[in-house]
Motif scaffolding. Structure first.
Motif, PDB file in Angstrom:
ATOM      1  N   LYS A 165       0.820  -1.203   0.000  1.00 28.30           N
ATOM      2  CA  LYS A 165       0.000   0.000   0.000  1.00 28.30           C
ATOM      3  C   LYS A 165       0.857   1.257   0.000  1.00 28.30           C
ATOM      4  CE  LYS A 165      -4.054  -2.075   2.175  1.00 28.30           C
ATOM      5  NZ  LYS A 165      -4.987  -2.045   3.322  1.00 28.30           N
ATOM      6  N   LEU A 166       1.915   1.262   0.797  1.00 30.43           N
ATOM      7  CA  LEU A 166       2.818   2.409   0.817  1.00 30.43           C
ATOM      8  C   LEU A 166       3.495   2.599  -0.529  1.00 30.43           C
ATOM      9  CD1 LEU A 166       4.468   2.022   4.348  1.00 30.43           C
ATOM     10  CD2 LEU A 166       2.926   3.855   3.595  1.00 30.43           C
ATOM     11  N   ASP A 167       3.853   1.481  -1.130  1.00 31.66           N
ATOM     12  CA  ASP A 167       4.529   1.556  -2.422  1.00 31.66           C
ATOM     13  C   ASP A 167       3.602   2.191  -3.459  1.00 31.66           C
ATOM     14  OD1 ASP A 167       6.785   1.025  -4.090  1.00 31.66           O
ATOM     15  OD2 ASP A 167       5.621  -0.617  -4.987  1.00 31.66           O
ATOM     16  N   LYS A 168       2.326   1.791  -3.401  1.00 22.91           N
ATOM     17  CA  LYS A 168       1.358   2.381  -4.320  1.00 22.91           C
ATOM     18  C   LYS A 168       1.168   3.872  -4.039  1.00 22.91           C
ATOM     19  CE  LYS A 168      -1.311  -1.837  -5.068  1.00 22.91           C
ATOM     20  NZ  LYS A 168      -2.635  -2.482  -4.868  1.00 22.91           N
ATOM     21  N   PHE A 169       1.145   4.197  -2.719  1.00 24.04           N
ATOM     22  CA  PHE A 169       0.966   5.601  -2.343  1.00 24.04           C
ATOM     23  C   PHE A 169       2.127   6.461  -2.820  1.00 24.04           C
ATOM     24  CE2 PHE A 169       1.956   8.950   0.709  1.00 24.04           C
ATOM     25  CZ  PHE A 169       0.823   9.754   0.593  1.00 24.04           C
ATOM     26  N   TYR A 170       3.325   5.997  -2.551  1.00 25.46           N
ATOM     27  CA  TYR A 170       4.491   6.784  -2.952  1.00 25.46           C
ATOM     28  C   TYR A 170       4.660   6.818  -4.460  1.00 25.46           C
ATOM     29  CZ  TYR A 170       5.941   7.300   1.885  1.00 25.46           C
ATOM     30  OH  TYR A 170       5.991   7.624   3.198  1.00 25.46           O
ATOM     31  N   THR A 171       4.261   5.768  -5.145  1.00 25.48           N
ATOM     32  CA  THR A 171       4.351   5.779  -6.611  1.00 25.48           C
ATOM     33  C   THR A 171       3.386   6.821  -7.180  1.00 25.48           C
ATOM     34  OG1 THR A 171       4.958   3.462  -6.652  1.00 25.48           O
ATOM     35  CG2 THR A 171       4.065   4.370  -8.685  1.00 25.48           C
ATOM     36  N   ALA A 172       2.185   6.890  -6.638  1.00 30.15           N
ATOM     37  CA  ALA A 172       1.195   7.888  -7.097  1.00 30.15           C
ATOM     38  C   ALA A 172       1.690   9.307  -6.815  1.00 30.15           C
ATOM     39  CB  ALA A 172      -0.140   7.651  -6.402  1.00 30.15           C
ATOM     40  N   SER A 223      10.040   8.674   1.155  1.00 28.06           N
ATOM     41  CA  SER A 223       9.302   7.447   0.832  1.00 28.06           C
ATOM     42  C   SER A 223      10.231   6.272   0.684  1.00 28.06           C
ATOM     43  CB  SER A 223       8.488   7.652  -0.451  1.00 28.06           C
ATOM     44  OG  SER A 223       9.366   7.901  -1.552  1.00 28.06           O
ATOM     45  N   GLY A 224      11.358   6.469   0.065  1.00 27.53           N
ATOM     46  CA  GLY A 224      12.333   5.377  -0.087  1.00 27.53           C
ATOM     47  C   GLY A 224      12.867   4.928   1.240  1.00 27.53           C
ATOM     48  N   GLY A 225      13.085   5.784   2.211  1.00 26.72           N
ATOM     49  CA  GLY A 225      13.579   5.403   3.534  1.00 26.72           C
ATOM     50  C   GLY A 225      12.596   4.550   4.288  1.00 26.72           C
TER      51      GLY A 225
END
Length: 347
Positions: A165-172, A223-225
């Protein structure tokens, strides 16, 4: 002449009476003088010939010889019986002593076996208790392992879901930021075209950094951290699960080895216990036999002692007076033999 003949007979009677009197004086203890008295009475009679007296003396000599033979046999019998009974007494005493020693040895052996059997029984009970405790502990450890693996797997799955979910959030967010930067760049390019003579440097305002050229640049952003921290957490969970699996495997192997060793030891101890119980039963049976043997030997020893006492009652008088009786009887027989010869010569 007839008178001389009568004188000769009278002289022979007197001589024979004298010899009978000598014989009577030699009578040994314990023998009556009735026989000699009858001979003396016959010699003193005036009637009757000397043949009858001679036969009486002969029968008396035979009787004395038979009595001596009886004493000889009796003395030999007593000597043999005393020797046999005393030898038997010595043998029985040794038997009683040896059996008594054997009884003590058997009792000591039974006591030792009883102690060893008790120790083996306690050892088997203790071993069974240890096996039960180890089994209970192994079950508890396995249950804890399963619970740990389940909770760790659930946590990992939950973290992976959060990461997704975080990955999707940060990608958006990244895509939105990229679009905004591109829009800014287009507006600035339009404004720059309207300014005449401005330099190439003036196309970019000093207050705005250039947009990233690729997605990799955004991995250095906050986001990467966060995602890296999540990956580290997942790695920790994976390592903990592998460690738990390795510890569970080692614990199970150690438990199985301990169970094999315990089963082998219990088999050996059970056989040893059975052997010792059998040996104890044999010793108890032998002890009973030895008690019977000792009692029987003591009873026989007492009977032998009683028999020796009866032999003393039967033989002591003969043994004490044997030589005296034999000497007296020999002299008596000698005197009677001479009297018989005198009477025989009168024929």
């Amino acid at each position: 002449s007839f008178l001389q003949l009568q004188t000769t007979f009278a002289s022979m009677r007197a001589q024979a009476q004298n010899l009978v009197s000598q014989a009577r004086s030699k009578i040994h203890p314990g023998r009556g003088a009735a026989g000699l008295d009858f001979v003396a009475l016959a010699l003193s009679g005036r009637k009757g010939g000397l043949d009858k007296v001679t036969k009486m003396v002969g029968r008396l000599i035979d009787t004395l010889q038979q009595e001596q033979d009886a004493d000889d046999h009796k003395k030999e019998y007593c000597s043999e019986q005393f020797m046999s009974a005393r030898g038997k007494t010595r043998t029985l005493k040794r038997t009683v002593s040896d059996v008594g020693t054997a009884i003590e040895d058997i009792k000591e052996g039974i006591a030792t076996l009883t102690e060893e059997i008790g120790a083996l029984k306690k050892g088997i009970v203790s071993l069974d208790q240890s096996v039960a405790e180890a089994t209970q502990q192994r079950k508890a450890e396995n249950a804890e392992f399963k619970e740990t693996m389940a909770s760790s797997a659930a946590a990992r799955e939950l973290i992976l879901t959060a990461k997704s979910k975080l990955d999707k959030f940060y990608t958006a967010s990244l895509l939105q930021a990229t679009s905004q930067h591109q829009q800014q760049d287009g507006d600035e390019d339009d404004a720059g075209d309207n300014v005449v003579g401005s330099s190439f440097v003036q196309l970019r305002k000093p207050g705005f950094p250039p947009p990233p050229e690729t997605m990799e640049a955004y991995k250095k952003k906050p986001s990467g951290g966060v995602l890296q921290m999540i990956d580290i957490l997942i790695g920790d969970i994976d390592r903990q699960m592998k460690l738990a699996q390795r510890e569970e495997k080692n614990s199970q192997e150690e438990y199985q080895e301990a169970m094999r060793d315990s089963a082998e030891k219990r088999t050996i101890d059970a056989k040893t216990l059975s052997d010792k119980q059998g040996a104890k039963a044999d010793l108890e049976s032998a002890l009973e036999e030895k008690h019977y043997e000792k009692k029987s030997s003591e009873k026989e020893l007492q009977a032998t002692a009683d028999y020796i006492r009866s032999l003393h009652s039967e033989c002591d008088w003969l043994t004490q007076y044997y030589s005296v009786r034999k000497e007296a009887r020999t002299e008596e027989i000698d005197a009677l033999t001479k009297a018989k010869d005198v009477l025989s010569n009168s024929d």
